[in-house]
Write a protein that holds these residues in place. Structure first.
Motif, PDB file in Angstrom:
ATOM      1  N   THR A 109       1.086  -0.948  -0.301  1.00  0.00           N
ATOM      2  CA  THR A 109      -0.031   0.387   0.032  1.00  0.00           C
ATOM      3  C   THR A 109       0.854   1.410  -0.035  1.00  0.00           C
ATOM      4  O   THR A 109       1.465   1.627   0.942  1.00  0.00           O
ATOM      5  CB  THR A 109      -0.836  -0.169   1.394  1.00  0.00           C
ATOM      6  OG1 THR A 109      -1.861  -0.821   1.466  1.00  0.00           O
ATOM      7  CG2 THR A 109      -1.649   1.142   1.505  1.00  0.00           C
ATOM      8  N   LEU A 110       0.654   1.890  -0.984  1.00  0.00           N
ATOM      9  CA  LEU A 110       1.751   3.435  -1.113  1.00  0.00           C
ATOM     10  C   LEU A 110       0.502   4.355  -0.486  1.00  0.00           C
ATOM     11  O   LEU A 110      -0.606   4.198  -0.807  1.00  0.00           O
ATOM     12  CB  LEU A 110       1.905   3.667  -2.741  1.00  0.00           C
ATOM     13  CG  LEU A 110       2.495   3.012  -3.348  1.00  0.00           C
ATOM     14  CD1 LEU A 110       3.047   3.115  -4.253  1.00  0.00           C
ATOM     15  CD2 LEU A 110       4.085   2.189  -2.899  1.00  0.00           C
ATOM     16  N   ARG A 111       1.446   5.669   0.216  1.00  0.00           N
ATOM     17  CA  ARG A 111       0.956   6.431   0.563  1.00  0.00           C
ATOM     18  C   ARG A 111       1.826   7.890   0.328  1.00  0.00           C
ATOM     19  O   ARG A 111       2.534   7.916   0.503  1.00  0.00           O
ATOM     20  CB  ARG A 111       0.579   6.517   2.561  1.00  0.00           C
ATOM     21  CG  ARG A 111      -0.063   5.754   2.781  1.00  0.00           C
ATOM     22  CD  ARG A 111      -0.477   6.143   4.287  1.00  0.00           C
ATOM     23  NE  ARG A 111       0.908   5.726   5.045  1.00  0.00           N
ATOM     24  CZ  ARG A 111       1.074   5.733   6.769  1.00  0.00           C
ATOM     25  NH1 ARG A 111       0.246   6.742   7.274  1.00  0.00           N
ATOM     26  NH2 ARG A 111       2.215   4.480   7.064  1.00  0.00           N
ATOM     27  N   LEU A 112       0.831   9.006  -0.754  1.00  0.00           N
ATOM     28  CA  LEU A 112       1.583  10.088  -0.854  1.00  0.00           C
ATOM     29  C   LEU A 112       1.261  11.054  -0.161  1.00  0.00           C
ATOM     30  O   LEU A 112       0.931  11.370   0.640  1.00  0.00           O
ATOM     31  CB  LEU A 112       0.800  10.245  -2.523  1.00  0.00           C
ATOM     32  CG  LEU A 112       0.384   8.653  -3.235  1.00  0.00           C
ATOM     33  CD1 LEU A 112      -0.238   9.504  -4.893  1.00  0.00           C
ATOM     34  CD2 LEU A 112       2.293   8.740  -3.237  1.00  0.00           C
ATOM     35  N   ALA A 113       2.670  12.188  -0.553  1.00  0.00           N
ATOM     36  CA  ALA A 113       2.739  13.301   0.222  1.00  0.00           C
ATOM     37  C   ALA A 113       1.122  14.432   0.128  1.00  0.00           C
ATOM     38  O   ALA A 113       1.009  15.481   1.106  1.00  0.00           O
ATOM     39  CB  ALA A 113       3.819  13.456   0.312  1.00  0.00           C
TER      40      ALA A 113
END
Length: 436
Positions: A289-293
């Motif tokens: 799972t990626l989280r973006l700024a």
């Protein structure tokens, strides 16, 4: 605990070259057959008047196929040795089932093309080698079968190996591993043959166990198709927004500048979660799972890629395709195009050519593609797609065309100039006088 690698491989060849027998021998001699399976094969063999178990029946599982003595569908089998795990696809030999061979080889890392030592390289041998090259299968093995019926002679094997290797080279295949075998007798399948002491190479199983299949993920550009947006909205994580999916290729690292496609908006990876734990780096084929700024509008079907190497979205798609449906594909047809996790509407604008695998010639503007045809098509999509060239990536350069009325798969496609090798091959054939 020792971790074993996984090898996906496919078998192909002309009718009665012994593909199913080879697979059965591999399963039997590697002790990957359960007792009840072997008894079922023995019972079926006795019903057909055979005294010894017909190992080909371990893969020819459908009753209709057994009665006809041929393989029609792609038969998948799973087995393992202490050194490696395997998923094999035993594909049909008949020309009218070329689409099944495409299905079996599309995810293969290695293809075994069988040749009857008495017949040598025939039309279907060349066709299957061409399909393997078109699909960019990384490793190609020539198994010269039925050497027991050819007197186990080295000259017979050498002549076939030289002819096939030259043809494969014209297709852009840099290296072929040739192995003389008798699938029925077991020579050089799992154990070395005492009848061919002139051969010093590996057995089929030894080659399957040792051929390199682990690629360096840093050698490919990172691609992350979004499968699901996670927003738990719990007191512990009131602002959590994650994008879940499987990394198709390459490596992603916290701090990487990425672009969300097809919108083209950019951000930075602020966190990567793998199995509930934060990690700094993840690579294909991990599911993460990626989280973006930044708070961007990202949904299923979007593609996240490093900004520096992101593909350019397009609505005009040129591709090489194999038509797998009985219903023809015609200019003007409206279809659905499925690429990774994204599905969009599309229309067939043109069919510039159809490829004849027998002689690698192109027939211009055929008007339609029928079952088993391979050709070039041009599509116009309703929305932009972030396609890579199939030459660049087998994963993000591939797509399916689907019938919007009933969901039937129509065509398997490879974006970009995937048939370039065949243009070169045809020129080589003309110059050197190959008798296809």
């Amino acid at each position: 605990m020792t971790t074993t690698t996984l090898l996906r491989f496919a078998t192909a060849g002309s009718v009665d070259d012994g593909k199913s027998t080879l697979v059965g021998r591999l399963l039997h001699d590697s002790k990957s057959v359960l007792a009840d399976q072997l008894e079922a094969v023995a019972h079926a063999s006795r019903n057909r008047g055979q005294e010894a178990p017909d190992l080909a029946l371990l893969t020819d599982g459908l009753r209709a196929e057994r009665e006809q003595g041929i393989t029609i569908d792609v038969a998948y089998r799973y087995f393992a040795t202490p050194r490696r795990r395997f998923i094999l696809a035993d594909t049909p030999g008949h020309v009218q089932y070329t689409r099944n061979m495409v299905t079996g080889a599309s995810t293969a890392q290695l293809a075994i093309v069988l040749v009857d030592a008495r017949n040598g390289v025939v039309e279907q041998t060349r066709r299957h080698a061409a399909v393997a090259a078109l699909l960019r299968v990384p490793h190609l093995v020539l198994a010269v079968n039925k050497m027991d019926l050819a007197g186990y002679t080295e000259n017979t094997f050498a002549a076939i190996a030289d002819e096939f290797t030259a043809y494969a080279a014209s297709l852009g295949v840099p290296q072929v591993t040739a192995i003389p075998i008798s699938a029925l007798a077991g020579d050089n399948v799992v154990t070395p043959s005492s009848h061919m002491d002139w051969y010093g190479g590996p057995t089929v199983l030894e080659h399957l166990e040792t051929v390199p299949v682990v690629t360096d993920p840093t050698a490919e550009d990172a691609r992350f198709p979004v499968q699901y947006v996670i927003r738990p909205q719990t007191p512990a994580h009131p602002d959590y927004r994650g994008y879940a999916g499987q990394i198709a290729s390459g490596v992603l690292t916290v701090g990487d500048e990425v672009t969300v496609l097809p919108s083209g908006r950019t951000s930075t990876i602020s966190a990567i979660d793998a199995l509930g734990t934060g990690v700094d780096t993840a690579f294909a084929p991990q599911s993460v799972t990626l989280r973006l700024a930044d708070d961007l509008d990202v949904s299923r079907g979007d593609l996240i890629a490093p900004t520096a190497t992101a593909p350019v979205p397009t609505q005009d798609v040129q591709a090489t395709v194999c038509h797998v449906a009985d219903k023809p594909l015609r200019v003007g047809d409206r279809v659905l195009l499925k690429h990774t996790t994204r599905t969009v509407k599309a229309i067939v604008k043109d069919i510039p050519s159809r490829l004849t695998l027998d002689d690698l010639s192109h027939h211009p503007h055929p008007g339609e593609l029928t079952a088993n045809d391979i050709g070039r098509i041009t599509l116009r999509t309703a929305e932009p797609l972030a396609l890579d060239s199939y030459h660049h990536s087998r994963r993000t350069g591939a797509f399916l065309l689907i019938d919007p009325t009933d969901g039937t798969t129509l065509t398997a496609g490879m974006a970009g100039d995937a048939q370039a090798a065949f243009s070169v091959a045809a020129a080589v054939a003309d110059d050197e006088g190959w008798d296809f």
